[in-house]
Design a protein around this motif. Structure first.
Motif, short mmCIF file in Angstrom:
data_model
loop_
_atom_site.label_atom_id
_atom_site.label_comp_id
_atom_site.label_asym_id
_atom_site.label_seq_id
_atom_site.Cartn_x
_atom_site.Cartn_y
_atom_site.Cartn_z
N PRO A 22 0.81 -1.23 0.00
CA PRO A 22 0.00 0.00 0.00
C PRO A 22 0.84 1.28 0.00
O PRO A 22 0.56 2.21 -0.77
CB PRO A 22 -0.83 -0.12 1.28
N GLU A 23 1.88 1.34 0.84
CA GLU A 23 2.63 2.61 0.92
C GLU A 23 3.40 2.84 -0.37
O GLU A 23 3.51 3.98 -0.86
CB GLU A 23 3.54 2.66 2.16
N GLU A 24 3.90 1.74 -0.96
CA GLU A 24 4.63 1.82 -2.22
C GLU A 24 3.71 2.32 -3.32
O GLU A 24 4.05 3.17 -4.14
CB GLU A 24 5.13 0.42 -2.59
N LYS A 25 2.52 1.78 -3.28
CA LYS A 25 1.53 2.13 -4.29
C LYS A 25 1.14 3.61 -4.18
O LYS A 25 1.02 4.32 -5.18
CB LYS A 25 0.28 1.25 -4.10
N GLY A 26 1.00 4.06 -2.93
CA GLY A 26 0.65 5.47 -2.70
C GLY A 26 1.69 6.40 -3.27
O GLY A 26 1.37 7.38 -3.96
N ARG A 27 2.95 6.08 -3.01
CA ARG A 27 4.05 6.92 -3.52
C ARG A 27 4.06 6.91 -5.04
O ARG A 27 4.17 7.94 -5.69
CB ARG A 27 5.40 6.40 -2.99
N ALA A 28 3.90 5.70 -5.60
CA ALA A 28 3.93 5.57 -7.06
C ALA A 28 2.77 6.35 -7.69
O ALA A 28 2.94 6.99 -8.73
CB ALA A 28 3.83 4.10 -7.44
N TYR A 29 1.63 6.31 -7.02
CA TYR A 29 0.45 6.98 -7.57
C TYR A 29 0.69 8.47 -7.72
O TYR A 29 0.39 9.07 -8.76
CB TYR A 29 -0.74 6.70 -6.66
N ILE A 30 1.30 9.04 -6.69
CA ILE A 30 1.56 10.49 -6.73
C ILE A 30 2.55 10.81 -7.85
O ILE A 30 2.34 11.72 -8.66
CB ILE A 30 2.12 10.97 -5.36
N SER A 31 3.62 10.01 -7.91
CA SER A 31 4.64 10.27 -8.94
C SER A 31 4.08 10.13 -10.34
O SER A 31 4.34 10.95 -11.22
CB SER A 31 5.80 9.29 -8.79
N ILE A 32 3.29 9.08 -10.55
CA ILE A 32 2.75 8.81 -11.88
C ILE A 32 1.78 9.91 -12.28
O ILE A 32 1.75 10.37 -13.42
CB ILE A 32 2.07 7.42 -11.92
N ASN A 33 1.04 10.36 -11.32
CA ASN A 33 0.04 11.39 -11.60
C ASN A 33 0.69 12.70 -12.03
O ASN A 33 0.12 13.48 -12.80
CB ASN A 33 -0.79 11.62 -10.32
N ASN A 34 1.92 12.92 -11.53
CA ASN A 34 2.59 14.17 -11.84
C ASN A 34 3.47 14.08 -13.08
O ASN A 34 4.13 15.04 -13.43
CB ASN A 34 3.45 14.60 -10.64
N ASP A 35 3.50 12.96 -13.70
CA ASP A 35 4.38 12.78 -14.85
C ASP A 35 3.59 12.23 -16.04
O ASP A 35 3.12 11.09 -16.01
CB ASP A 35 5.50 11.81 -14.46
N GLU A 36 3.51 13.04 -17.06
CA GLU A 36 2.64 12.65 -18.18
C GLU A 36 3.16 11.41 -18.90
O GLU A 36 2.38 10.54 -19.31
CB GLU A 36 2.52 13.80 -19.17
N ALA A 37 4.47 11.31 -19.05
CA ALA A 37 5.04 10.16 -19.75
C ALA A 37 4.76 8.86 -19.00
O ALA A 37 4.36 7.85 -19.60
CB ALA A 37 6.54 10.36 -19.92
N LEU A 38 4.96 8.93 -17.68
CA LEU A 38 4.67 7.74 -16.87
C LEU A 38 3.20 7.38 -16.93
O LEU A 38 2.81 6.22 -17.03
CB LEU A 38 5.06 8.00 -15.40
N ASN A 39 2.42 8.43 -16.86
CA ASN A 39 0.97 8.26 -16.90
C ASN A 39 0.55 7.54 -18.17
O ASN A 39 -0.26 6.61 -18.16
CB ASN A 39 0.33 9.65 -16.85
N ARG A 40 1.14 7.95 -19.25
CA ARG A 40 0.83 7.36 -20.54
C ARG A 40 1.25 5.90 -20.59
O ARG A 40 0.53 5.03 -21.09
CB ARG A 40 1.54 8.17 -21.63
N GLN A 41 2.42 5.66 -20.01
CA GLN A 41 2.94 4.29 -19.98
C GLN A 41 1.98 3.37 -19.20
O GLN A 41 1.68 2.25 -19.63
CB GLN A 41 4.31 4.30 -19.31
N VAL A 42 1.51 3.87 -18.08
CA VAL A 42 0.59 3.09 -17.25
C VAL A 42 -0.72 2.84 -18.01
O VAL A 42 -1.29 1.75 -17.99
CB VAL A 42 0.32 3.81 -15.91
N CYS A 43 -1.17 3.88 -18.71
CA CYS A 43 -2.41 3.74 -19.49
C CYS A 43 -2.27 2.66 -20.55
O CYS A 43 -3.17 1.86 -20.77
CB CYS A 43 -2.75 5.07 -20.17
N GLU A 44 -1.11 2.66 -21.19
CA GLU A 44 -0.90 1.66 -22.25
C GLU A 44 -0.88 0.25 -21.66
O GLU A 44 -1.42 -0.68 -22.25
CB GLU A 44 0.41 1.96 -22.99
N LEU A 45 -0.24 0.13 -20.51
CA LEU A 45 -0.20 -1.20 -19.87
C LEU A 45 -1.61 -1.66 -19.51
O LEU A 45 -1.97 -2.82 -19.70
CB LEU A 45 0.67 -1.15 -18.60
N ARG A 46 -2.39 -0.71 -18.98
CA ARG A 46 -3.78 -1.06 -18.62
C ARG A 46 -4.57 -1.45 -19.87
O ARG A 46 -5.40 -2.35 -19.86
CB ARG A 46 -4.47 0.12 -17.93
#
Lengths: 262, 184
Positions: A22-46
Motif C-alpha cells: 500500500p505505501e509503495e503504491k501510494g508513492r507511485a500513484y503520486i509520482s505517476i500522476n505528476n508525470d505525463e510520460a509515466l501516466n501514458r505508460q501506465v495507461c498503455e499497460l492497462r
C-alpha cells in the motif's frame, strides 16, 4: 532524477496489477500522476490488460464445455446402472437349483390371484399351474399385492396379517421380487391406531422384517373420525397415510396391483 | 480404488471444479488457440483434479492448484507432441472468417494473434495475470518459476503486445499517437 528512471517496467506492471504494498503504491500513484510520460505508460499497460481480457471474453463454442462434463456424469451413471444390473442379476441368480427355479418361475401368477387361504399352502400347486406361458418374464417382474381391510373384527385383522406375512415369507423364500401393501379404511383403520390396534407389536415386527411391506391409512377415515367423534387418530410408527383409501385402491389396480379384499 | 475415490469427493468440491471448467477452457484456449485441444486440456485437468482432490489441503488455494494442473497437462501434451507441430506456427483458424470483417472481431483476432506470437512462457504469464487475476506469487507457484521470472516475462510480454497492437489499433482509428493520451 527522471521519474522514468525511478520506476522500472516491472514496477509499473506491478502497479497496474495491484501487486505493490500500500505505501509503495501510494508513492507511485503520486509520482505517476505528476508525470505525463509515466501516466501514458501506465495507461498503455492497462490497455494491454483490457485488450487481453476482451480478446478471450467470447470463446469459440466447441461442443465441449457442457457436453464433456455431462459426458462424465453420463458415464458414471451408466456405470452405476450396469453395476446395479449385474448385482441384481447375481442376487436373483443365487438360489438357482433347477426344481426350485421352476417352482419360483410359475408360482406368483398362480398363487397371488387365488383367495388368500390358498396362497401359501401348497408349494406343489404352482408346478402344475399349466399356462404360465412366459416363465422368464414372470420370474423377473415384480409382483404387487394389495390387501384391503375395512373391518375391525379381530378375525379379519388376524387374517390380513397372517395372509400378508405368509405371502411375504413365500416370496422371500422363492426369491421373487414383490411388494405388498395393506390399505385400511373405515373400521379397518383400527389396525393402525395406537389406541385401538389389537396387535401393534406384530405390525411393527412385520414392517421391520419386510421392507417391501407397507401399511396405509385412509385420510378420509381419519378426518371422519375427527369430525364425527372428535377423535384424533394416532397411527402406529411406520404407517403411511393416503388421501383416500378407495382412490388408492383404484390407482393401484390401474398400476397392475393385485387386489385382495379381506 | 480410484473409482471409489471419485465418489468420496465432497459434492461441494466437485461442483466447484465443474464450475471452473469454462475458466480452464478459456486459459487453455489462450495458450494454444485451438478449441478442440483446449477442450481436451481442460477436461484432462479436471479429471486429474477430481482424482487428486484429496491432495488439496487449503481450499483457498484451489484455483492456483487447478491451474497448476492445467499447466502440467499443457506441458505434458507438448512434450508428447513435440515432433508433430509447433503451436506457435499454427495460424488462427478464424482469421479469414466473415466475422473478422466486423471491427470488434478484428480487434479480437489481432489480440489473439499477438498473444499467439508470444513465447510460451510469456503467453502463460500474461494470460494467467490478465484473465484470471492471479497474483505474481500465485503465477510463480502455478508455473513453477521464480517470481522475478514472472515479472520479467510479464513485462516483456506486455511490451511485445504493445509493439504489435498499438500501431494496428492506431491505423484502425486513423488517429496515430493521440488516442492513447485520451484514455485517461
Amino acid at each position: 532524477m527522471n521519474q522514468e528512471q525511478k520506476f522500472s517496467d516491472e514496477f509499473l506492471n506491478a502497479f497496474v496489477d495491484d501487486q505493490l504494498a500500500p505505501e509503495e503504491k501510494g508513492r507511485a500513484y503520486i509520482s505517476i500522476n505528476n508525470d505525463e510520460a509515466l501516466n501514458r505508460q501506465v495507461c498503455e499497460l492497462r490497455k494491454m490488460r483490457d485488450l487481453v481480457q476482451f480478446a478471450y471474453k467470447d470463446l469459440p463454442t466447441v461442443a465441449a464445455p457442457g457436453p464433456r462434463a455431462g459426458g462424465l456424469r453420463t458415464n458414471v451413471a451408466a456405470g452405476l446402472i450396469l453395476a446395479t444390473g449385474v448385482g441384481l442379476g447375481w442376487l436373483l441368480h443365487q438360489p438357482s437349483s433347477a426344481p426350485e427355479q421352476a417352482a419360483r418361475v410359475v408360482a406368483p401368477p398362480a398363487t397371488v390371484p387365488t383367495p388368500p387361504a390358498a396362497t401359501v399352502a401348497t408349494a406343489e400347486k404352482p408346478r402344475v399351474a399349466p399356462q404360465s406361458a412366459k416363465p422368464l418374464a414372470v420370474a423377473t417382474s415384480e409382483v404387487k399385492v394389495l390387501f384391503h381391510l375395512n373391518s375391525d373384527k379381530p378375525e379379519r385383522i388376524q387374517e390380513v396379517l397372517d395372509e400378508a406375512e405368509a405371502l411375504l415369507k413365500f416370496y422371500r423364500a422363492a426369491g421373487q421380487i414383490a411388494r405388498v401393501q395393506v390399505i385400511t379404511n373405515g373400521d379397518g383403520l383400527n389396525l393402525l391406531r395406537t389406541d385401538k390396534s389389537p396387535d401393534p407389536e406384530r405390525v411393527r415386527a412385520m414392517l421391520k422384517t419386510y421392507d417391501n411391506l407397507s401399511f396405509a391409512a385412509c385420510q378420509n377415515t381419519i378426518d371422519r373420525l375427527k369430525r364425527e367423534q372428535g377423535v384424533t387418530a394416532q397411527l402406529l410408527p411406520g404407517a403411511s397415510v393416503v388421501d383416500s383409501g378407495v382412490a388408492q385402491i383404484i390407482l393401484r389396480q390401474q398400476q397392475g396391483w393385485i387386489y385382495i379384499q379381506v | 480404488m480410484e473409482f471409489f475415490n471419485l465418489f468420496s469427493q465432497s459434492r461441494e468440491l466437485r461442483q466447484a471444479l465443474e464450475q471452473s471448467r469454462v475458466r480452464l477452457y478459456r486459459m487453455a484456449y489462450a495458450w494454444c488457440h485451438n478449441a478442440a485441444l483446449a477442450d481436451d486440456l481442460a477436461q484432462e485437468a479436471l479429471t486429474k483434479a477430481l482424482r487428486k482432490s484429496n491432495q488439496l489441503r487449503d481450499p483457498k488455494a484451489r484455483d492456483a492448484w487447478l491451474f497448476s494442473i492445467l499447466t502440467n497437462c499443457y506441458r505434458d501434451h507438448f512434450r508428447r507432441q513435440r515432433d508433430m507441430d509447433d503451436i506457435d506456427d499454427v495460424e488462427l483458424s478464424d482469421e479469414t472468417t466473415p466475422e473478422s470483417h466486423s471491427s470488434r472481431q478484428e480487434v479480437v483476432v489481432q489480440v489473439r494473434t499477438a498473444i499467439a506470437r508470444l513465447p510460451q512462457g510469456q503467453r502463460q504469464v500474461v494470460t494467467l495475470v490478465d484473465l484470471e487475476g492471479f497474483s505474481y506469487i500465485e503465477v510463480a507457484d502455478i508455473l513453477g518459476v521464480p517470481i522475478g521470472t514472472v515479472m520479467s516475462r510479464l513485462c516483456r510480454a506486455r511490451n511485445a503486445l504493445r509493439a504489435l497492437l498499438v500501431p494496428q489499433l492506431e491505423r484502425q482509428n486513423g488517429t496515430p499517437g493521440v488516442a492513447l493520451r485520451r484514455i485517461k
